[in-house]
Write an enzyme that holds these catalytic residues in place. Structure first.
Site, short mmCIF file in Angstrom:
data_model
loop_
_atom_site.label_atom_id
_atom_site.label_comp_id
_atom_site.label_asym_id
_atom_site.label_seq_id
_atom_site.Cartn_x
_atom_site.Cartn_y
_atom_site.Cartn_z
N THR A 54 38.66 -61.51 22.64
CA THR A 54 40.19 -61.58 22.38
C THR A 54 40.66 -62.51 23.09
OG1 THR A 54 40.52 -59.77 24.03
CG2 THR A 54 40.12 -59.25 21.79
N ASN A 83 45.34 -66.22 28.80
CA ASN A 83 46.80 -65.83 29.21
C ASN A 83 47.14 -66.16 30.44
OD1 ASN A 83 47.35 -65.14 26.31
ND2 ASN A 83 46.30 -62.97 26.73
N HIS A 120 48.12 -58.37 18.57
CA HIS A 120 47.00 -59.33 17.74
C HIS A 120 45.67 -58.73 18.26
CE1 HIS A 120 49.40 -62.74 17.68
NE2 HIS A 120 50.07 -62.45 18.72
N ASP A 121 45.31 -58.68 19.47
CA ASP A 121 44.00 -58.25 19.98
C ASP A 121 43.49 -57.03 19.52
OD1 ASP A 121 43.75 -60.86 21.01
OD2 ASP A 121 44.34 -60.25 22.92
N PHE A 164 46.62 -70.07 19.51
CA PHE A 164 46.11 -69.97 20.99
C PHE A 164 44.74 -69.98 21.15
CE2 PHE A 164 45.30 -68.46 25.19
CZ PHE A 164 45.71 -69.53 26.19
N ASN A 165 43.98 -68.99 20.85
CA ASN A 165 42.54 -68.85 21.51
C ASN A 165 41.66 -69.87 20.76
OD1 ASN A 165 43.27 -66.76 22.84
ND2 ASN A 165 42.54 -65.02 21.13
N ASP A 201 45.52 -57.78 24.61
CA ASP A 201 44.25 -57.49 25.12
C ASP A 201 44.04 -55.92 25.71
OD1 ASP A 201 42.78 -60.45 25.46
OD2 ASP A 201 45.18 -60.48 25.70
N ASP A 219 41.09 -61.82 27.82
CA ASP A 219 42.06 -62.47 28.93
C ASP A 219 43.29 -61.59 28.81
OD1 ASP A 219 42.82 -62.98 26.16
OD2 ASP A 219 43.71 -64.97 26.78
C1 BDR Z 1 46.29 -64.68 21.17
O1 BDR Z 1 46.57 -65.34 22.32
C2 BDR Z 1 47.17 -64.46 23.50
O2 BDR Z 1 48.45 -64.50 23.61
C3 BDR Z 1 46.79 -63.07 22.80
O3 BDR Z 1 46.45 -62.37 23.75
C4 BDR Z 1 46.17 -63.22 21.63
O4 BDR Z 1 44.81 -63.05 22.01
C5 BDR Z 1 47.20 -64.64 20.06
O5 BDR Z 1 47.53 -66.16 19.75
CA CA Z 2 44.09 -62.25 24.04
#
Ligand code: BDR
Ligand code: CA
Length: 318
Positions: free
Chosen positions: A132, A47, A247-248, A173-174, A23, A18
């Protein structure tokens, strides 16, 4: 599988994403690493809305000269929950802050589900899914084509947290975005690598790392440096950090370099019923439930090695 001497085994991948600043880094890393082979990219709302995350994936592939990689758009909302308002810190487009090109090619006219099923069926060996974003596409795939589960080698996902969340006190979040989808994935029996906040909050791209991207002297280097500077703002304001967490990229780098991350095999279940705990990843560290472990949960990362991988990856593009 056995390989002839001198032939590097490559792991075939579908990247479900996303984009999103981190990402974009994950995508560059997956395309650059010789251990990995990106067969397809699928997009999901996360996102930003689906139109934007799809456009962003195509813009990054255009920047990197890899418009040969098929892209298909997937879910524009969670399976059960209401859609959420996009988070602000990736900007209006979902990938603000850099001079990215317009997509040179459109997305395919098939859905992410169709592209993923065709790709899994056609591959000569089981394919790894890197996820991701919210897990909606992956869960829909598992539900729509359960017979293809055996064609999935593993799922390496960015999501979850053993401690504090980043979207609520409980959840990352994910997983929060589509907890029912995440539950389907964690219940699937397919091997899971979980790159959650425990490890990704260690994966900061600091100012000297961003200077290395600028120092590459390429368009790709400049664009990724600008993306990281934009992404840094929110993390400086919210956490006081000197750089943003990529993160990703961890979910990809861990596949390319399996010793990069220290992990623990744990039972992880996703909270779908709680009022204050929607999308929490509940890890059973003492095995109290008696249920089998279902995930390798990342705990620590060699940050400098990760940054070297990312800078090398970006440096492999013009
Ligand atoms: C995740 O949420 C998004 O903001 C980032 O792309 C990552 O995948 C982190 O919590
Ligand atoms: Ca992401």
């Amino acid at each position: 599988m056995r390989y002839a001497a001198g032939v590097t085994p490559t792991r075939p991948l579908i990247l479900d994403c996303d984009p999103g600043h981190d990402d974009a880094v994950a995508l560059a890393l997956a395309l650059a690493r010789p251990e990995l082979r990106v067969l397809a990219v699928t997009t999901v709302a996360g996102n930003a809305g689906l139109d934007r995350t799809t456009r962003n994936a195509l813009r990054v592939l255009t920047l990197l000269g890899r418009t040969d990689v098929p892209v298909a758009a997937g879910a524009d909302r969670p399976i059960v929950r209401e859609p959420w308002a996009p988070v602000g810190f990736h900007g209006e487009s979902g990938l603000d802050g850099a001079d990215l090109p317009e997509p040179a090619v459109p997305a395919l006219s098939v859905t992410a589900l169709e592209l993923a099923t065709t790709t899994l069926r056609a591959a000569a060996e089981p394919v790894t899914i890197v996820a991701t974003g919210p897990l909606t596409n992956v869960a829909l795939l598992l539900r729509a084509a359960p017979g293809l589960a055996g064609r999935i080698a593993e799922i390496s996902l960015m999501g979850g947290s053993l401690s504090q969340g980043n979207t609520t006190a409980s959840a990352e979040f994910n997983i929060w975005a589509d907890p029912e989808a995440a539950e389907i994935v964690f219940e699937s029996g397919i091997p899971i690598r979980m790159a959650g906040l425990d490890v990704t909050h260690q994966a900061l791209m600091l100012p000297p790392d961003i200077a290395r991207l600028d120092g590459l002297g390429t368009r790709a280097g400049r664009v990724f440096a600008d993306l990281m500077r934009f992404f840094a703002v929110h993390h400086r304001e919210r956490y006081g950090w000197d750089g943003p967490p990529i993160h990703d990229a961890v979910a990809v780098a861990w596949l390319a370099d399996p010793d990069l991350v220290r992990s623990e095999r744990l039972r992880v279940d996703v909270e779908t019923a709680g009022i204050h705990t929607r999308g929490r990843t509940v890890a059973d560290r003492e095995g109290l439930s008696g249920r089998p472990a279902n995930a390798d949960v990342g705990l620590d990362i060699d940050r400098e090695r990760l940054i070297d991988l990312v800078v090398d990856a970006v440096g492999s593009f013009r």
